[in-house]
Scaffold this motif. Structure first.
Motif, PDB file in Angstrom:
ATOM      1  N   GLN A  80       0.794  -1.226   0.000  1.00 50.99           N
ATOM      2  CA  GLN A  80       0.000   0.000   0.000  1.00 50.99           C
ATOM      3  C   GLN A  80       0.833   1.285   0.000  1.00 50.99           C
ATOM      4  OE1 GLN A  80      -2.771  -1.768   3.210  1.00 50.99           O
ATOM      5  NE2 GLN A  80      -4.068  -0.390   2.036  1.00 50.99           N
ATOM      6  N   HIS A 182       0.732  -9.359   4.576  1.00 44.06           N
ATOM      7  CA  HIS A 182      -0.411  -8.444   4.467  1.00 44.06           C
ATOM      8  C   HIS A 182      -0.867  -8.431   2.998  1.00 44.06           C
ATOM      9  CE1 HIS A 182      -2.379  -4.710   6.432  1.00 44.06           C
ATOM     10  NE2 HIS A 182      -2.944  -4.840   5.252  1.00 44.06           N
ATOM     11  N   TYR A 183      -1.461  -9.521   2.554  1.00 40.46           N
ATOM     12  CA  TYR A 183      -2.156  -9.667   1.256  1.00 40.46           C
ATOM     13  C   TYR A 183      -1.280  -9.906   0.024  1.00 40.46           C
ATOM     14  CZ  TYR A 183      -6.232  -7.515   3.661  1.00 40.46           C
ATOM     15  OH  TYR A 183      -7.251  -7.193   4.519  1.00 40.46           O
ATOM     16  N   ASN A 227      -2.263 -10.719   8.308  1.00 37.62           N
ATOM     17  CA  ASN A 227      -3.209  -9.632   8.530  1.00 37.62           C
ATOM     18  C   ASN A 227      -4.589 -10.004   8.007  1.00 37.62           C
ATOM     19  OD1 ASN A 227      -3.867  -6.683   9.094  1.00 37.62           O
ATOM     20  ND2 ASN A 227      -4.489  -6.871   6.961  1.00 37.62           N
ATOM     21  N   GLU A 228      -5.571  -9.917   8.875  1.00 39.34           N
ATOM     22  CA  GLU A 228      -6.987 -10.071   8.514  1.00 39.34           C
ATOM     23  C   GLU A 228      -7.280 -11.256   7.602  1.00 39.34           C
ATOM     24  OE1 GLU A 228      -8.467  -6.382   6.964  1.00 39.34           O
ATOM     25  OE2 GLU A 228      -8.569  -5.511   8.958  1.00 39.34           O
ATOM     26  N   LEU A 231     -10.926 -11.456   6.452  1.00 39.80           N
ATOM     27  CA  LEU A 231     -11.456 -10.624   5.356  1.00 39.80           C
ATOM     28  C   LEU A 231     -10.879 -11.083   4.023  1.00 39.80           C
ATOM     29  CD1 LEU A 231     -11.718  -6.827   6.071  1.00 39.80           C
ATOM     30  CD2 LEU A 231     -13.464  -8.582   6.102  1.00 39.80           C
ATOM     31  N   ASN A 369      -8.130  -5.425  14.309  1.00 36.48           N
ATOM     32  CA  ASN A 369      -8.336  -4.250  13.464  1.00 36.48           C
ATOM     33  C   ASN A 369      -9.806  -3.886  13.582  1.00 36.48           C
ATOM     34  OD1 ASN A 369      -5.723  -4.596  12.650  1.00 36.48           O
ATOM     35  ND2 ASN A 369      -6.191  -5.180  10.551  1.00 36.48           N
ATOM     36  N   TYR A 371     -12.798  -1.015  12.870  1.00 34.56           N
ATOM     37  CA  TYR A 371     -13.173   0.232  12.197  1.00 34.56           C
ATOM     38  C   TYR A 371     -14.628   0.622  12.427  1.00 34.56           C
ATOM     39  CZ  TYR A 371      -8.839   0.087   9.445  1.00 34.56           C
ATOM     40  OH  TYR A 371      -7.521   0.089   9.049  1.00 34.56           O
ATOM     41  N   GLU A 442      -5.126  -1.857  14.027  1.00 30.45           N
ATOM     42  CA  GLU A 442      -5.590  -0.833  13.071  1.00 30.45           C
ATOM     43  C   GLU A 442      -6.877  -0.209  13.573  1.00 30.45           C
ATOM     44  OE1 GLU A 442      -6.134  -2.056   8.956  1.00 30.45           O
ATOM     45  OE2 GLU A 442      -4.301  -3.264   9.037  1.00 30.45           O
ATOM     46  N   TRP A 491      -4.476   3.525  11.683  1.00 34.56           N
ATOM     47  CA  TRP A 491      -4.363   3.294  10.250  1.00 34.56           C
ATOM     48  C   TRP A 491      -4.799   4.590   9.597  1.00 34.56           C
ATOM     49  CZ3 TRP A 491      -2.353  -0.677   7.459  1.00 34.56           C
ATOM     50  CH2 TRP A 491      -2.463  -0.546   6.067  1.00 34.56           C
ATOM     51  N   GLU A 498      -5.423   2.014  -1.516  1.00 38.04           N
ATOM     52  CA  GLU A 498      -6.439   1.277  -0.759  1.00 38.04           C
ATOM     53  C   GLU A 498      -7.032   0.140  -1.584  1.00 38.04           C
ATOM     54  OE1 GLU A 498      -7.754   1.008   2.292  1.00 38.04           O
ATOM     55  OE2 GLU A 498      -6.145   2.262   3.074  1.00 38.04           O
ATOM     56  N   TRP A 499      -6.184  -0.787  -1.942  1.00 36.89           N
ATOM     57  CA  TRP A 499      -6.596  -2.007  -2.641  1.00 36.89           C
ATOM     58  C   TRP A 499      -7.494  -1.679  -3.836  1.00 36.89           C
ATOM     59  CZ3 TRP A 499      -2.897  -4.835  -1.126  1.00 36.89           C
ATOM     60  CH2 TRP A 499      -2.465  -4.823   0.195  1.00 36.89           C
ATOM     61  N   TYR A 507      -6.588   7.581   4.154  1.00 40.96           N
ATOM     62  CA  TYR A 507      -6.587   7.235   5.581  1.00 40.96           C
ATOM     63  C   TYR A 507      -5.464   7.910   6.365  1.00 40.96           C
ATOM     64  CZ  TYR A 507     -10.088   3.470   5.646  1.00 40.96           C
ATOM     65  OH  TYR A 507     -11.256   2.751   5.635  1.00 40.96           O
TER      66      TYR A 507
HETATM   67  C1  BGC Z   1      -6.629  -3.519   5.963  1.00 38.26           C
HETATM   68  C2  BGC Z   1      -5.818  -2.388   5.351  1.00 38.26           C
HETATM   69  C3  BGC Z   1      -6.761  -1.382   4.726  1.00 38.26           C
HETATM   70  C4  BGC Z   1      -7.661  -0.836   5.816  1.00 38.26           C
HETATM   71  C5  BGC Z   1      -8.586   0.290   5.375  1.00 38.26           C
HETATM   72  C6  BGC Z   1      -7.874  -3.060   6.698  1.00 38.26           C
HETATM   73  O1  BGC Z   1      -8.881  -3.975   6.497  1.00 38.26           O
HETATM   74  O2  BGC Z   1      -5.808  -4.277   6.806  1.00 38.26           O
HETATM   75  O3  BGC Z   1      -4.923  -2.924   4.429  1.00 38.26           O
HETATM   76  O4  BGC Z   1      -6.081  -0.374   4.071  1.00 38.26           O
HETATM   77  O5  BGC Z   1      -8.464  -1.891   6.288  1.00 38.26           O
HETATM   78  O6  BGC Z   1      -9.416  -0.083   4.344  1.00 38.26           O
END
Ligand code: BGC
Length: 552
Positions: A80, A182-183, A227-228, A231, A369, A371, A442, A491, A498-499, A507
């Motif tokens: 990223q 991480h992905y 990581n995650e 998801l 993580n 949000y 995060e 984060w 952002e993917w 962010y």
């Molecule tokens: C991920 C990050 C991503 C962030 C915000 C998380 O799910 O680990 O890579 O940038 O969310 O979307």
């Protein structure tokens, strides 16, 4: 590798946060156009609302968190921010390949250059130093270290790059907190044996992790394996949004894949890969290196849409299909019973040998993580559309109830500012996993962006300050209630790639102009710095009594 530069560094604006919030672009502060007197009245209203906002600004402060050994940091990931995608003998990753296909990423962008951290890491470490963080969470690009996975050599240039980062961090007193994966996986592993779909990946992941422990473990004391995974598995093998874009109906319409089976095979391989890495660390490195190892999961929180038995059960199911999908086997030894009940034979079983391995590789800490929080509705007894995020839990998540949003929207369409969710999620996992030490790896807030916008459109980020302050307030409350929280990472340090959303969500505490790579601190960077310095004292804590609960 080129010399890192510091030429784009700009010191913090000496603005009062009060001023920032006057010019906030927050929805709550925005008014309709009207007559002049109305405008004056509005201004007064805005100022008093602002006063309230500012007084809430002092509802949390550093003193509400443990004073020693608590990590406060910022978080990023390799693909990223790094860029330099062909430099330093790096191999090609799944994301390098995917982003170069037409129509995959919003705006047709990719991470070839991203925030150019590959060349600017010294400048970025300086930014962190000026924030006053004591830790930095970042990931290691697998393809920089092992361009061809275990089928090729260790790449000395990649090792030198992360050595330079780790050394520079320590020189500034910043503790590295490293995510192994991480992905971004070497493309060769996808090509050779189907990547995470094959048990072969367990060997590759173990090999990669071991190279990291060997090369960096003398200076890295915190490792998270993956990581995650909860998801990634869904996005890549159920919904088909992320590479390798495999899925089937009703979740998506991909050329290949099976959404009912593959996510669970991939998850199984990830859990065993994690266990493999932990076992290598425990047996060969932890004793002499003295670090800790854990895993980071995405942890949403859920409120029942209605206070009915079916919606309350839906919440339980959604939780089980979320982080416990991974944490239950790793900590408790098997998948959650709700998953077994819903998925039957589609959910793999652990052999007794694998169970023994899981038993022997208990993690040292959990990374969460967090949000957002959403309302949750049952979809077993009521007909509703399939929810791509909560998958087979047969639930649907909603942001609105009776015409009222669950929280202020953010620049990520499905994330809302719901600060109390932080306390609830932490307290749930505290109870479920016997108060395992936990890091919030995060938490952050996005600003929606498009290419006609400039730095000035983003630096007055009152929305982000509101978000972080609120979530920290409820994190502090969970700590007071006994949760063993050991750290918190925003984060993100920088605006990044952002993917699949490309550069349309920002962010960062620092704005990045992706054309010039200039970094500009947003007001939130200044807020975080003041918070870390301990100069945001609450009125109550100034008087020496307990800080108030956040109420805005
Ligand atoms: C991920 C990050 C991503 C962030 C915000 C998380 O799910 O680990 O890579 O940038 O969310 O979307």
């Amino acid at each position: 590798m080129e010399n890192a530069t510091t030429k784009n560094y700009i010191p913090f604006p000496e603005l009062e946060f009060a001023e920032s919030e006057k010019s906030s672009n927050s929805k709550t502060a925005r008014g309709r156009p009207g007559m002049a007197s109305e405008a004056a009245a509005r201004l007064l209203l805005l100022l008093s609302a602002h006063q309230l906002f500012f007084s809430c600004a002092s509802a949390v402060d550093r003193s509400q968190f443990p004073s020693s050994n608590f990590l406060f940091g910022t978080s990023t990931s390799a693909y990223q921010i790094e860029g330099g995608y062909l430099e330093g003998n790096k191999g090609t990753s799944n994301w390098d390949v995917y982003t170069h296909k037409q129509g995959t990423i919003r705006g047709g962008s990719n991470g070839d250059t991203a925030a150019d951290h590959y060349h600017r890491y010294m400048e970025d470490i300086e930014l962190m130093h000026s924030l006053g963080v004591n830790s930095y969470r970042f990931s290691i690009a697998w393809t920089r270290i092992l361009p061809r996975g275990r089928f090729g050599d260790v790449n000395p240039d990649g090792v030198a790059f992360y050595n330079a980062i780790i050394d520079a961090l320590w020189q500034k007193g910043i503790q590295p907190f490293v995510t192994i994966f991480h992905y971004d996986i070497p493309h060769e592993l996808d090509e050779r044996y189907g990547g995470w779909l094959s048990p072969e990946i367990q060997k590759d992941f173990g090999y990669f992790a071991e190279v990291c422990f060997k090369m960096f473990g003398d200076r890295v004391k915190f490792w998270t394996t993956i990581n995650e995974p909860n998801l990634l598995t869904k996005f890549s093998y159920m919904d088909g949004w992320y590479p390798p874009c495999r899925c089937s109906k009703p979740f998506g319409n991909c050329a290949f894949g099976n959404s009912s089976i593959e996510p669970y095979i991939v998850a199984h391989n990830m859990i065993l890969s994690h266990a493999n890495a932990v076992s290598i660390y425990r047996n060969n490195y932890q004793g002499k290196q003295g670090g800790q190892i854990g895993i980071t999961v995405s942890a949403r929180w859920y409120e029942p849409f209605r206070n009915t038995t079916v919606d309350l059960l839906a919440v339980q199911r959604a939780i089980s299909f979320n982080a416990p999908w991974f944490l239950d086997p790793i900590i408790l030894g098997d998948y959650p019973p709700e998953m077994r009940q819903m998925l039957g034979a589609n959910l793999p079983n652990f052999t007794s040998k694998e169970k023994r391995k899981l038993q022997a590789t208990k993690l040292d800490f959990i990374g969460l993580n967090h949000y957002t929080t959403v309302y949750l509705k049952d979809c077993i007894f009521s007909p509703c559309a399939v929810d791509p995020i909560d998958g087979d839990a047969r639930v649907v998540s909603l942001a609105e109830r009776d015409g009222v949003l669950i929280g202020e929207p953010t620049g990520t369409p499905y994330f809302y500012d719901v600060p109390h969710g932080m306390e609830k999620v932490v307290m749930h996992y505290k109870q479920r996993y016997n108060n395992t030490p936990t890091y919030i790896t995060e938490n952050g807030y996005a600003q929606a962006s498009n290419h006609s916008m400039a730095a000035n459109d983003f630096i007055n980020d009152a929305g982000r300050i509101h978000y972080i302050r609120g979530y920290l307030t409820f994190l502090a409350s969970a700590i007071r209630k006994g949760a063993d929280i050991r750290g918190y990472f925003v984060w993100s340090l920088l605006d990044d790639f952002e993917w699949t959303s490309g550069y349309t969500q920002r962010y960062g505490l620092y704005h990045v102009d992706f054309k010039t790579q200039k970094r500009t601190p947003k007001l939130s960077a200044g807020w975080y710095r003041k918070f870390l310095k301990g100069s945001l004292l609450t009125r109550k804590s100034r008087n020496g009594s307990q800080p108030q609960h956040y109420t805005a």
